[in-house]
Motif scaffolding. Structure first.
Motif, PDB file in Angstrom:
ATOM      1  N   GLU A   1       0.859  -1.165   0.122  1.00 45.65           N
ATOM      2  CA  GLU A   1      -0.006  -0.074   0.033  1.00 45.65           C
ATOM      3  C   GLU A   1       0.907   1.424   0.041  1.00 45.65           C
TER       4      GLU A   1
ATOM      5  N   TYR B   1     -11.047  -1.541   6.263  1.00 48.60           N
ATOM      6  CA  TYR B   1     -12.397  -1.233   5.612  1.00 48.60           C
ATOM      7  C   TYR B   1     -12.836  -2.387   5.229  1.00 48.60           C
TER       8      TYR B   1
ATOM      9  N   GLU C   1     -10.242  -5.347   4.847  1.00 48.98           N
ATOM     10  CA  GLU C   1      -9.050  -4.986   4.133  1.00 48.98           C
ATOM     11  C   GLU C   1      -8.211  -3.944   4.816  1.00 48.98           C
TER      12      GLU C   1
ATOM     13  N   ALA D   1      -6.669  -0.640   5.081  1.00 45.82           N
ATOM     14  CA  ALA D   1      -6.765   0.634   4.285  1.00 45.82           C
ATOM     15  C   ALA D   1      -5.599   1.808   4.807  1.00 45.82           C
TER      16      ALA D   1
ATOM     17  N   ARG E   1      -7.021   4.673  -2.392  1.00 46.22           N
ATOM     18  CA  ARG E   1      -8.280   4.158  -3.127  1.00 46.22           C
ATOM     19  C   ARG E   1      -9.313   4.242  -2.083  1.00 46.22           C
ATOM     20  N   PHE E   2      -9.054   4.516  -0.601  1.00 49.08           N
ATOM     21  CA  PHE E   2      -9.907   4.425   0.466  1.00 49.08           C
ATOM     22  C   PHE E   2     -10.359   5.764   1.014  1.00 49.08           C
TER      23      PHE E   2
ATOM     24  N   ARG F   1     -14.256   7.883   2.533  1.00 54.78           N
ATOM     25  CA  ARG F   1     -15.281   6.930   2.996  1.00 54.78           C
ATOM     26  C   ARG F   1     -15.282   7.224   4.519  1.00 54.78           C
TER      27      ARG F   1
ATOM     28  N   ILE G   1     -13.037   6.778   6.724  1.00 53.64           N
ATOM     29  CA  ILE G   1     -12.244   5.914   7.505  1.00 53.64           C
ATOM     30  C   ILE G   1     -11.257   6.387   8.603  1.00 53.64           C
TER      31      ILE G   1
END
Length: 206
Positions: A22, A69, A72, A74, A99-100, A103, A105
């Motif tokens: 990541e 999330y 997965e 994140a 990509r997260f 949201r 998070i």
């Protein structure tokens, strides 16, 4: 710790490959906000980093988490610089994969971590320091109602230079119902986390 699809758990040695992937795939997204070492060379050996983080946890000076999330990974959230005794304080730092983003998070994870700090971890004060240019992170502290406490000049070495940071904090008495509950119930004061217009101004000459 869990709220809806967002989870926060202690990082594990076997997370190294996923976290490293990541970080490497999000270089352009994360690099402007990453801590660096003056004169040092950046390293992405997550196995070593996680070992150090877990040692800090065993020593009682840090709480290293991954943000998840829907199960997965994140991003990461670290509670670091834990001071006990008469201070009982710490600082939160975090990153989330592009990509997260968007949201909810990060604010959810920060709220969960702060509530755990004030409850299970026995802390009294939580601080977050953010570069003035990092609007996404400024929105996080504003959503959660962290109080603005001032500008720290050339405070942390970020992306190759010493950078100014805005400091925000909460103490346990600020949030008797909890950070997450206050946010979810819409009870965060409308002016919470507001940065004064002149916060970045240099002091006038005498």
């Amino acid at each position: 710790m869990q709220h809806g699809p967002v989870g926060l758990r202690l990082i594990r040695a076997r997370d190294a490959r996923t976290v490293q992937r990541e970080l490497l795939s999000n270089r352009a997204w994360l690099q402007p906000w990453e801590a660096t070492v003056p004169g040092g060379i950046a390293t992405f050996d997550m196995r070593v980093s996680i070992r150090r983080l877990l040692q800090q946890h065993r020593d009682g000076i840090g709480y290293p988490f991954v943000m998840e999330y829907d199960g997965e990974i994140a991003g990461q959230l670290n509670i670091w610089g834990v001071a006990r005794g008469s201070l009982c304080s710490a600082t939160i730092g975090y990153w989330v994969s592009e990509r997260f983003a968007g949201r909810g998070i990060t604010p959810t994870a920060v709220a969960l971590a702060t509530d755990a700090s004030f409850g299970r971890f026995g802390l009294h004060r939580m601080e977050i320091c953010i570069r003035p240019e990092n609007r996404a992170s400024l929105r996080v502290v504003q959503k959660l109602g962290f109080r603005y406490e001032g500008l720290r000049r050339r405070y942390i070495h970020i992306d190759g230079d010493w950078r100014d940071h805005h400091a925000f904090a909460l103490v346990k008495e600020d949030v008797p119902e909890g950070v997450l509950a206050r946010w979810v119930r819409g009870r965060v004061p409308s002016d919470a986390g507001a940065v004064p217009p002149d916060a970045g101004a240099l002091p006038a000459d005498d």
